[in-house]
Scaffold this motif. Sequence first.
Motif: not given
Length: 291
Positions: A180-187, A205-222
């Motif tokens: 929350s106390y980091f500057p944030g921005g484009k990720i 936890n702060t203002s961000c513009d996030v792009k996630i591409e080509n991701f694979t994940g297994d076993v997670m809460g969220k």
Amino acid sequence: MKNANSLPHPARWLASAVVVLAALAAFALATLAQAAEPKNTAPVDLVDTAPVDLLRRYAPTNAALAEKYKGYVTKEVGFLAYGSQGTGTARTVTNTTVIPPNVTYDGKGEVLTADANTMSDAKGDQSEKQKPLFILCPGAGLKNVTITAPGCDGIHMMGDNSLDNIVWQDVGEDAASVRSYFPGGKITIKNCKAFNARDKIFQFNTSCDVKIENFTGDVMGKFVKHMASTDVPFAIDLNNITVSNVMSAVVLSESTNCVVRYHNVTYHFKGGRDKPDQVFRLIPKENVTKY
Ligand code: CA
Ligand code: CA
């Protein structure tokens, strides 16, 4: 007892050759040992700046957040060292690496294992007292790194960061987060894989513009958790995502200011039960767009 000088000529020559070869071998070993250490050099403009003093430069203006940030810099993080490139080998991590602003650390395929004594604690992988393996200063990037167990507190991203080809074999408290106390921005997070996250993989936890591409994940809460008040805008774009054994949500946000765009997202909840209301959980339907 004979010394080298009392030996006949050929034997003396042989003794000298052995000494020279031993010296060469020692030099080669020292060079190899040096090559196995990560590059820990600060950029020229930071040679006189300790990493902790660099972090202090990013203190937020908001007084309450500044107080929390002070706790983060002075108490939470431990010993810090700059890092700008990895070794391409397997190595043990005993302290947090700070990637300077606008530097992209290339691990060259290195496999990092956090030392449980210095980076984690006995309370298990959900403990909030664990250290991050990396702190990315604003504008920094990280690529070509595999993180094994214990995952600890993963990667801290201060803002305007990129992650490329990162594998988390066993996510700890989380894989990567923006506080929350980091500057944030484009990720930008691309070509990454993450496994075994009891709670969340990515947390913002702060203002961000996030792009996630080509991701694979297994076993997670969220897969993605956004936790900030509604006045904090948050945008997330998911492209080519496959997540399986999801327990709680693909994206969870309590903010009405959370906007989701997605393309080619495949998800499977744990136990095979379809939970359509938990894909983009708590996010107003009008804020979610498929493209
Ligand atoms: Ca885990
Ligand atoms: Ca965390």
